[in-house]
Design a protein around this motif. Structure first.
Motif, PDB file in Angstrom:
ATOM      1  N   VAL A 227      10.499   4.085  -0.540  1.00 14.66           N
ATOM      2  CA  VAL A 227      10.075   3.455  -1.794  1.00 14.66           C
ATOM      3  C   VAL A 227       9.162   4.419  -2.537  1.00 14.66           C
ATOM      4  N   PRO A 228       9.412   4.687  -3.807  1.00 15.56           N
ATOM      5  CA  PRO A 228       8.530   5.574  -4.569  1.00 15.56           C
ATOM      6  C   PRO A 228       7.173   4.926  -4.835  1.00 15.56           C
ATOM      7  N   LEU A 229       6.141   5.762  -4.919  1.00  8.95           N
ATOM      8  CA  LEU A 229       4.779   5.305  -5.182  1.00  8.95           C
ATOM      9  C   LEU A 229       4.417   5.587  -6.633  1.00  8.95           C
ATOM     10  N   SER A 230       3.964   4.580  -7.334  1.00  8.30           N
ATOM     11  CA  SER A 230       3.520   4.789  -8.708  1.00  8.30           C
ATOM     12  C   SER A 230       2.188   5.532  -8.712  1.00  8.30           C
ATOM     13  N   ALA A 231       1.827   6.084  -9.867  1.00 10.60           N
ATOM     14  CA  ALA A 231       0.553   6.788  -9.988  1.00 10.60           C
ATOM     15  C   ALA A 231      -0.614   5.850  -9.707  1.00 10.60           C
ATOM     16  N   LYS A 232      -0.533   4.623 -10.214  1.00  9.10           N
ATOM     17  CA  LYS A 232      -1.613   3.659  -9.990  1.00  9.10           C
ATOM     18  C   LYS A 232      -1.749   3.309  -8.512  1.00  9.10           C
ATOM     19  N   LEU A 233      -0.611   3.174  -7.834  1.00  8.19           N
ATOM     20  CA  LEU A 233      -0.661   2.830  -6.416  1.00  8.19           C
ATOM     21  C   LEU A 233      -1.212   3.997  -5.600  1.00  8.19           C
ATOM     22  N   ARG A 234      -0.826   5.219  -5.930  1.00  9.50           N
ATOM     23  CA  ARG A 234      -1.366   6.376  -5.212  1.00  9.50           C
ATOM     24  C   ARG A 234      -2.884   6.467  -5.405  1.00  9.50           C
ATOM     25  N   GLU A 235      -3.324   6.209  -6.612  1.00 10.45           N
ATOM     26  CA  GLU A 235      -4.761   6.237  -6.893  1.00 10.45           C
ATOM     27  C   GLU A 235      -5.494   5.154  -6.106  1.00 10.45           C
ATOM     28  N   ALA A 236      -4.906   3.964  -6.067  1.00  8.66           N
ATOM     29  CA  ALA A 236      -5.529   2.859  -5.334  1.00  8.66           C
ATOM     30  C   ALA A 236      -5.582   3.150  -3.839  1.00  8.66           C
ATOM     31  N   LEU A 237      -4.515   3.746  -3.303  1.00  7.21           N
ATOM     32  CA  LEU A 237      -4.484   4.079  -1.882  1.00  7.21           C
ATOM     33  C   LEU A 237      -5.550   5.125  -1.537  1.00  7.21           C
ATOM     34  N   THR A 238      -5.709   6.114  -2.418  1.00  6.87           N
ATOM     35  CA  THR A 238      -6.718   7.154  -2.186  1.00  6.87           C
ATOM     36  C   THR A 238      -8.120   6.558  -2.194  1.00  6.87           C
ATOM     37  N   GLU A 239      -8.391   5.687  -3.155  1.00  3.11           N
ATOM     38  CA  GLU A 239      -9.705   5.048  -3.236  1.00  3.11           C
ATOM     39  C   GLU A 239      -9.985   4.210  -1.992  1.00  3.11           C
ATOM     40  N   TRP A 240      -8.973   3.465  -1.555  1.00  2.00           N
ATOM     41  CA  TRP A 240      -9.132   2.596  -0.382  1.00  2.00           C
ATOM     42  C   TRP A 240      -9.305   3.443   0.884  1.00  2.00           C
ATOM     43  N   GLN A 241      -8.557   4.520   0.997  1.00  2.00           N
ATOM     44  CA  GLN A 241      -8.649   5.381   2.176  1.00  2.00           C
ATOM     45  C   GLN A 241     -10.020   6.053   2.252  1.00  2.00           C
ATOM     46  N   ASN A 242     -10.579   6.394   1.116  1.00  2.00           N
ATOM     47  CA  ASN A 242     -11.897   7.031   1.092  1.00  2.00           C
ATOM     48  C   ASN A 242     -13.005   6.099   1.566  1.00  2.00           C
ATOM     49  N   GLU A 243     -12.750   4.817   1.535  1.00  2.00           N
ATOM     50  CA  GLU A 243     -13.747   3.849   1.994  1.00  2.00           C
ATOM     51  C   GLU A 243     -13.663   3.607   3.500  1.00  2.00           C
ATOM     52  N   ARG A 244     -12.604   4.098   4.123  1.00  2.00           N
ATOM     53  CA  ARG A 244     -12.355   3.768   5.523  1.00  2.00           C
ATOM     54  C   ARG A 244     -12.185   5.021   6.364  1.00  2.00           C
ATOM     55  N   THR A 245     -12.436   4.863   7.651  1.00  2.00           N
ATOM     56  CA  THR A 245     -12.115   5.907   8.623  1.00  2.00           C
ATOM     57  C   THR A 245     -10.945   5.384   9.440  1.00  2.00           C
ATOM     58  N   ALA A 246      -9.758   5.816   9.064  1.00  2.00           N
ATOM     59  CA  ALA A 246      -8.562   5.247   9.673  1.00  2.00           C
ATOM     60  C   ALA A 246      -7.688   6.331  10.288  1.00  2.00           C
ATOM     61  N   GLN A 247      -7.009   5.988  11.358  1.00  2.00           N
ATOM     62  CA  GLN A 247      -6.046   6.863  12.004  1.00  2.00           C
ATOM     63  C   GLN A 247      -4.655   6.610  11.410  1.00  2.00           C
ATOM     64  N   PRO A 248      -3.750   7.596  11.514  1.00  2.00           N
ATOM     65  CA  PRO A 248      -2.411   7.413  10.942  1.00  2.00           C
ATOM     66  C   PRO A 248      -1.699   6.152  11.429  1.00  2.00           C
ATOM     67  N   LYS A 249      -1.929   5.784  12.694  1.00  2.00           N
ATOM     68  CA  LYS A 249      -1.232   4.613  13.239  1.00  2.00           C
ATOM     69  C   LYS A 249      -1.848   3.308  12.756  1.00  2.00           C
ATOM     70  N   ASP A 250      -3.032   3.365  12.149  1.00  2.00           N
ATOM     71  CA  ASP A 250      -3.697   2.148  11.683  1.00  2.00           C
ATOM     72  C   ASP A 250      -2.963   1.561  10.488  1.00  2.00           C
ATOM     73  N   ARG A 251      -3.051   0.262  10.362  1.00  2.00           N
ATOM     74  CA  ARG A 251      -2.442  -0.390   9.208  1.00  2.00           C
ATOM     75  C   ARG A 251      -3.274  -0.129   7.954  1.00  2.00           C
ATOM     76  N   VAL A 252      -2.589  -0.036   6.853  1.00  2.00           N
ATOM     77  CA  VAL A 252      -3.261   0.247   5.584  1.00  2.00           C
ATOM     78  C   VAL A 252      -4.202  -0.888   5.214  1.00  2.00           C
ATOM     79  N   LEU A 253      -3.744  -2.103   5.369  1.00  2.00           N
ATOM     80  CA  LEU A 253      -4.543  -3.270   4.993  1.00  2.00           C
ATOM     81  C   LEU A 253      -5.268  -3.833   6.206  1.00  2.00           C
ATOM     82  N   VAL A 254      -6.531  -4.183   6.001  1.00  2.00           N
ATOM     83  CA  VAL A 254      -7.286  -4.858   7.056  1.00  2.00           C
ATOM     84  C   VAL A 254      -6.760  -6.280   7.221  1.00  2.00           C
ATOM     85  N   LEU A 255      -6.295  -6.865   6.136  1.00  2.00           N
ATOM     86  CA  LEU A 255      -5.706  -8.201   6.186  1.00  2.00           C
ATOM     87  C   LEU A 255      -4.500  -8.180   7.123  1.00  2.00           C
ATOM     88  N   ARG A 256      -4.374  -9.201   7.935  1.00  2.00           N
ATOM     89  CA  ARG A 256      -3.289  -9.219   8.912  1.00  2.00           C
ATOM     90  C   ARG A 256      -2.315 -10.382   8.697  1.00  2.00           C
TER      91      ARG A 256
END
Length: 333
Positions: A227-256
């Motif tokens: 699935v292609p990522l829009s510019a807004k979604l890439r920006e949102a993902l970067t902002e969210w990732q910068n707030e967290r210390t996550a491993q590649p295997k971790d889920r993107v969302l804390v919500l389960r």
């Protein structure tokens, strides 16, 4: 299996399809001998024991259907509710579940229809009842298939009319008030067109920012897709990732959970002042599909984007303007 249009809106907290590993739960039925399984199923039907009948249905769905253990929790919640409603009706109307009278299933459907339920919900209840009887036949408890010839209600109103895509003003109002995680969740639906289960299962390893795309590992029917990522979604993902210390295997969302994600977006809509426009997750997927179709005019490409096997399914996700032929017709020769 139930279509997304037949799914009830968010499940009540007391109805949980399973709380542990599903295979461990169903083994209590699948490990029985044929005769022991038959006796257990007959006893459950005779006593109209909801817990046992749902356990039997879950065992059948998990072990003897094409989706099997990968049947979504959302689908199971809908089946669980449908089995519950049927058992309650059977108790109130002295049904013999193993040998229902010929007209009883039709009366049951008529009761559901006249109770004010929407046709899609009635269809979901019938699907659950049919699953219960498949499970009873699987267990050798009966040969009955009482819902095979029952007339299903038809909804003449198209799904895209009943639940249209979100409007751009709604999406923007939500984004303006969203925190980083909420922004990612909203854009995974409205820009990437993911199903809620796909969004909740997404890991950081599934993202490829350099290629501007993500990989859905296990879509509906266990199908993977890019699935292609829009510019807004890439920006949102970067902002969210910068707030967290996550491993590649971790889920993107804390919500389960489906329910917690629903409640989170519902509260966001309240903060944004658009609570009356909030209609769950699917209107977000329709927003993505409608935007893509407006740009491509190609249902096949939209189907691939949304992960639909059949283009006819995609047509129910795309809102086509009623006046989009005016300019073409104007120049007919």
């Amino acid at each position: 299996m139930l279509s997304s249009e037949q799914m009830p809106q968010p499940p009540s907290s007391e109805i949980q399809p399973f709380t542990a590993d599903r295979l461990s739960q169903v083994r209590t039925f699948t490990s029985l001998t044929d005769e022991a399984l038959r006796v257990r199923a007959v006893t459950a039907a005779r006593d109209k024991d909801l817990a046992e009948l749902w356990g039997l249905t879950l065992a059948y769905l998990t072990s003897d259907t094409s989706a099997g253990v990968k049947t979504s929790s959302h689908t199971l919640r809908a089946y669980r509710k449908g089995v519950e409603v049927l058992v309650e009706h059977a108790q109130a109307n002295a049904w013999n579940l193993l040998h229902p009278a010929r007209r009883e299933p039709s009366v049951y459907v008529a009761t559901l229809t006249t109770s004010g339920l929407k046709p899609a919900t009635v269809l979901a209840r019938i699907a659950a009842a049919s699953a219960l009887y498949r499970a009873l036949r699987w267990a050798g408890a009966t040969d009955a298939d009482p819902f095979a010839d029952v007339k299903r209600p038809k909804d003449r109103t198209k799904g895209i009319v009943k639940n249209p895509p979100y409007r751009q003003t709604f999406v923007q109002a939500m984004l303006n008030e969203a925190d980083p995680q909420e922004r990612v969740l909203l854009l995974l639906l409205a820009h990437a067109g993911l199903r809620i289960a796909e969004a909740l299962a997404l890991t950081w390893a599934d993202l490829d920012p350099s290629a501007r795309r993500l990989r859905v590992q296990h879509g509906k029917g266990d199908k993977a897709r890019m699935v292609p990522l829009s510019a807004k979604l890439r920006e949102a993902l970067t902002e969210w990732q910068n707030e967290r210390t996550a491993q590649p295997k971790d889920r993107v969302l804390v919500l389960r959970a489906y329910s917690s994600a629903y409640e989170r977006l519902q509260k966001l809509a309240l903060r944004a002042g658009v609570e009356h426009e909030f209609r769950g997750f699917h209107a977000g997927r329709k927003y993505a599909g409608t935007q893509l179709y407006a740009a491509t005019k190609d249902f096949t490409r939209v189907a691939g984007f949304l992960g639909h096997e059949q283009v006819d399914t995609t047509r129910r996700y795309v809102e086509v303007p009623e006046d989009d032929l005016e300019d073409i017709v104007e120049h007919f020769r």
